[in-house]
Design an enzyme around this catalytic site. Structure first.
Site, PDB file in Angstrom:
ATOM      1  N   LYS A 145     -11.508  11.349 -34.999  1.00 49.26           N
ATOM      2  CA  LYS A 145     -11.860   9.948 -34.781  1.00 49.26           C
ATOM      3  C   LYS A 145     -11.595   9.639 -33.317  1.00 49.26           C
ATOM      4  O   LYS A 145     -10.762  10.278 -32.685  1.00 49.26           O
ATOM      5  CB  LYS A 145     -10.999   9.044 -35.670  1.00 49.26           C
ATOM      6  CG  LYS A 145     -11.618   7.694 -35.929  1.00 49.26           C
ATOM      7  CD  LYS A 145     -12.650   7.766 -37.032  1.00 49.26           C
ATOM      8  CE  LYS A 145     -13.295   6.426 -37.291  1.00 49.26           C
ATOM      9  NZ  LYS A 145     -14.156   6.471 -38.487  1.00 49.26           N
ATOM     10  N   ASP A 203     -19.063   4.063 -35.293  1.00 49.29           N
ATOM     11  CA  ASP A 203     -18.097   3.407 -36.170  1.00 49.29           C
ATOM     12  C   ASP A 203     -18.146   1.917 -35.792  1.00 49.29           C
ATOM     13  O   ASP A 203     -19.170   1.455 -35.301  1.00 49.29           O
ATOM     14  CB  ASP A 203     -16.695   4.033 -35.986  1.00 49.29           C
ATOM     15  CG  ASP A 203     -15.703   3.577 -37.041  1.00 49.29           C
ATOM     16  OD1 ASP A 203     -15.915   3.871 -38.222  1.00 49.29           O
ATOM     17  OD2 ASP A 203     -14.713   2.908 -36.702  1.00 49.29           O
TER      18      ASP A 203
END
Ligand code: NAD
Length: 424
Positions: A113, A153
């Site tokens: 991430k 995201d």
């Protein structure tokens, strides 16, 4: 015992939560302390502080992170978030959860991430582009189609991915579409990626229904959050599976109709007015009421922390499919399990998105693109198989689906670590 004792870490810290979850499953499956420690530690973390030239000529320094949590099963995969609240611990937790999600659906990826601490709404498009390109350049030593593949995201999108792909390609001297997924189709994005999360969610609902004792054809569904994931799930359940969508909502509130709403008409209304609220003929309800609506299936597709210790005993649905990430708190999980409400956890129910991201990457690196039918057929097969595997573990161990999914995922990652052995 591990020296990373979860109890000494603050509960509000998402990475502490992520590590507690690993401990719970590690106890259940009897993982050795060594493997447990590997699983609780992010493999590689990069924090970058970098300047960006603003429109007024001044320089501003931004902080960004990229965490590659575990790559035992393959290159790492995970989104990039632009948000003022981004912290290294949040990025670590999200990277851990990506690791489990990829393992649950058994795609050959580890988890990662990234994020930049920024309020992107306060930047011009030019500033956003320069910030994105500089961040991409700063993390370029550790990304790439064989190493780590970012995706969109919160507050990043296909345009952000196009900038990252271009920046990375400029450094290499040739086009590298496989460095990111979620790109525009004209740059190597995949057919079907836009609707993959909602579609994958609809497939697992269909598979779970017979085990829960409900019929989707003619059955009733409530969807919280009529955005990308929620609206697509509603349309597919309605169009392809004959479900009645009795309630939907967005930030402004919810609507209900006992005879069912046409999700396409609701979408058109939302496009025209900015909200589902005010849809002709429907009764207005609050978002809190939506969760408690009498329906066979509830699809939380908005935000985290929606089903809590306070409302879990009021959930009327027999099946809850988490299109959103983290909509159910642990104390609610327990209540739902005791009430025999079946939960399809986020790592399974919304894994259609990362699955088609994997298909996008696979198409990019072989330079051969699939039709929408091909993408959807492969997605269906991954979701059906994954549901079956999670369900079998849940039955065999008498645990709820979330624990079962984590058992499956953590076992798969642990097996990969063991088989590879510890270098040197
Ligand atoms: P989105 O922004 O397209 O949609 C979110 C929807 O939720 C919007 O309609 C918004 O109005 C609504 N909403 C926001 N706050 C709400 C509230 N308090 N009550 C009711 N509705 C509310 O986002 P999305 O891409 O559909 O993502 C939704 C969830 O699904 C997130 O948790 C996300 O992490 C998860 N998810 C999305 C994908 C994907 O591919 N899009 C993949 C995996 C997980």
């Amino acid at each position: 015992m591990s020296d990373h004792t979860a109890a000494t870490e603050p509960a509000a810290n998402p990475f502490a939560t992520a590590r507690q979850q690993i401990d719970i499953v590690a106890d259940l499956i009897g993982l050795s302390p060594g493997i447990r420690d590997v699983l609780k530690s992010p493999k590689r973390e990069l924090t970058v502080n970098f300047p960006v030239r603003m429109d007024d000529g001044s320089y501003r320094v931004f902080t960004g992170h990229r965490v590659q949590y575990n790559m035992a099963r393959g290159p790492t995969k995970g989104g990039i978030r632009y948000h003022p609240g981004v912290t290294l611990d949040e990025v670590r937790a999200l990277a851990a959860w990506m690791t489990w999600k990829c393992a649950v659906v058994n795609i050959p990826y580890g988890g990662a991430k990234g994020g930049i601490v920024v309020d992107p709404k306060k930047l011009s498009v030019g500033e956003l582009e320069r910030m994105t390109r500089r961040y991409a350049s700063e993390i370029s030593p550790i990304i790439g189609p064989e190493m780590d593949i970012p995706a969109p995201d919160v507050y990043t999108d296909a345009q952000t991915m196009a900038w990252i792909m271009d920046t990375y390609s400029m450094q290499k001297g040739y086009s590298v579409p496989g460095v990111v997924t979620g790109k525009p189709i004209s740059l190597g994005g995949s057919e079907g990626r836009g609707e993959a999360t909602g579609r994958g969610c609809a497939y697992v609902i269909r598979e779970a229904a017979p085990h829960v004792g409900i019929k989707i054809h003619g059955g009733t569904v409530a969807v919280q959050g009529f955005g990308n994931a929620g609206s697509v799930a509603a349309k597919i359940l309605h169009d392809e599976q004959g479900a009645k969508i009795v309630a939907v909502s967005d930030t402004k509130g919810g609507i209900y109709h006992a005879d069912g709403l046409n999700p396409h008409a609701v979408e058109a209304h939302k496009q025209k007015t900015g909200s589902v609220v005010g849809f002709p003929g429907a009764k207005a309800i609050s978002n809190a009421e939506l969760l408690e609506v009498k329906a066979d299936v509830l699809v939380p597709a908005a935000l985290e922390n929606q089903i809590t210790g306070k409302n879990a005993d009021k959930i009327a649905a027999k099946l809850v499919a988490e299109a959103a990430n983290g909509p159910t708190l642990p104390e609610a999980d327990k209540i739902l399990f005791e009430r025999k409400v079946t939960v399809l956890p986020d790592v399974l129910a919304n894994a259609g998105g990362v699955t088609v991201s994997y298909f996008e990457w696979a198409q990019d690196i072989q330079g051969f693109y699939w039709s929408l039918e091909e993408v959807n057929r492969r997605l269906e097969s991954v979701m059906v198989r994954s549901y079956k595997e999670v369900h079998e573990v849940a039955e065999a161990r008498h645990v709820h689906n979330r624990t079962a999914a984590y058992v499956l995922a953590i076992q798969r990652v642990a097996d990969a670590i063991r088989l590879r052995g510890i270098y040197p």
